[in-house]
Enzyme design. Structure first.
Site, PDB file in Angstrom:
ATOM      1  N   VAL A 151      58.891  -2.896  66.124  1.00 23.70           N
ATOM      2  CA  VAL A 151      57.470  -2.629  66.346  1.00 23.70           C
ATOM      3  C   VAL A 151      56.908  -2.045  65.044  1.00 23.70           C
ATOM      4  O   VAL A 151      57.245  -0.931  64.669  1.00 23.70           O
ATOM      5  CB  VAL A 151      57.257  -1.635  67.511  1.00 23.70           C
ATOM      6  CG1 VAL A 151      55.767  -1.368  67.720  1.00 23.70           C
ATOM      7  CG2 VAL A 151      57.887  -2.162  68.790  1.00 23.70           C
ATOM      8  N   PRO A 152      56.049  -2.791  64.352  1.00 25.09           N
ATOM      9  CA  PRO A 152      55.531  -2.323  63.060  1.00 25.09           C
ATOM     10  C   PRO A 152      54.407  -1.292  63.222  1.00 25.09           C
ATOM     11  O   PRO A 152      53.240  -1.546  62.902  1.00 25.09           O
ATOM     12  CB  PRO A 152      55.037  -3.610  62.397  1.00 25.09           C
ATOM     13  CG  PRO A 152      54.614  -4.465  63.550  1.00 25.09           C
ATOM     14  CD  PRO A 152      55.595  -4.153  64.660  1.00 25.09           C
ATOM     15  N   CYS A 153      54.766  -0.117  63.706  1.00 25.38           N
ATOM     16  CA  CYS A 153      53.789   0.945  63.976  1.00 25.38           C
ATOM     17  C   CYS A 153      52.974   1.327  62.749  1.00 25.38           C
ATOM     18  O   CYS A 153      51.839   1.781  62.874  1.00 25.38           O
ATOM     19  CB  CYS A 153      54.501   2.173  64.518  1.00 25.38           C
ATOM     20  SG  CYS A 153      55.354   1.908  66.073  1.00 25.38           S
ATOM     21  N   HIS A 154      53.548   1.147  61.567  1.00 26.92           N
ATOM     22  CA  HIS A 154      52.833   1.513  60.345  1.00 26.92           C
ATOM     23  C   HIS A 154      51.584   0.664  60.140  1.00 26.92           C
ATOM     24  O   HIS A 154      50.731   1.022  59.337  1.00 26.92           O
ATOM     25  CB  HIS A 154      53.762   1.403  59.130  1.00 26.92           C
ATOM     26  CG  HIS A 154      54.187   0.013  58.819  1.00 26.92           C
ATOM     27  ND1 HIS A 154      55.175  -0.645  59.531  1.00 26.92           N
ATOM     28  CD2 HIS A 154      53.740  -0.870  57.873  1.00 26.92           C
ATOM     29  CE1 HIS A 154      55.320  -1.858  59.026  1.00 26.92           C
ATOM     30  NE2 HIS A 154      54.468  -2.017  58.025  1.00 26.92           N
ATOM     31  N   ARG A 155      51.448  -0.430  60.876  1.00 28.03           N
ATOM     32  CA  ARG A 155      50.276  -1.299  60.739  1.00 28.03           C
ATOM     33  C   ARG A 155      49.110  -0.856  61.620  1.00 28.03           C
ATOM     34  O   ARG A 155      48.094  -1.546  61.697  1.00 28.03           O
ATOM     35  CB  ARG A 155      50.654  -2.741  61.079  1.00 28.03           C
ATOM     36  CG  ARG A 155      51.639  -3.321  60.083  1.00 28.03           C
ATOM     37  CD  ARG A 155      51.982  -4.751  60.388  1.00 28.03           C
ATOM     38  NE  ARG A 155      53.059  -5.184  59.494  1.00 28.03           N
ATOM     39  CZ  ARG A 155      53.964  -6.085  59.806  1.00 28.03           C
ATOM     40  NH1 ARG A 155      53.928  -6.691  60.989  1.00 28.03           N
ATOM     41  NH2 ARG A 155      54.911  -6.401  58.957  1.00 28.03           N
TER      42      ARG A 155
END
Length: 104
Positions: A52-56
């Site tokens: 899950v690319p939470c940094h996006r």
């Protein structure tokens, strides 16, 4: 509630391509919970899944959050810049150019 709701947010965030960002409110709307932007923030902070690319996910102004600076200050920004995300002089993401549109 988080056990049922957070996965819906994570499913949306997994769709954000590299080089694009989405806002907390946008994720909430796309998950069918338009008034739950704050809950999206809690979900991103609690996420332990590297898929899950939470940094996006950024705030409505394009601001990054210290909660994503897991290794050092500026981690979220560095990850986004490595993907080609543009930042403005004030340190916020250039949402005009980098905001994800799920229709594209």
């Amino acid at each position: 509630m988080s056990g049922r709701v957070f996965p819906a947010f994570y499913d949306v965030v997994r769709r954000i391509p590299a080089g694009k960002v989405a806002t907390y409110g946008q994720i909430a709307r796309l998950a069918g919970m338009p008034r739950c932007a704050r809950l999206v923030g809690y979900a991103m902070a609690a996420c332990q899944d590297p898929a899950v690319p939470c940094h996006r996910v950024v705030d409505r102004f394009g601001g990054t959050k210290a909660a994503f600076d897991t290794f050092a200050p500026g981690t979220q920004r560095a990850l986004l810049e490595a993907e080609g995300v543009d930042f403005r002089l004030d340190g916020t993401v250039d949402l005009e150019h980098c905001l994800w549109s799920p229709q594209t």
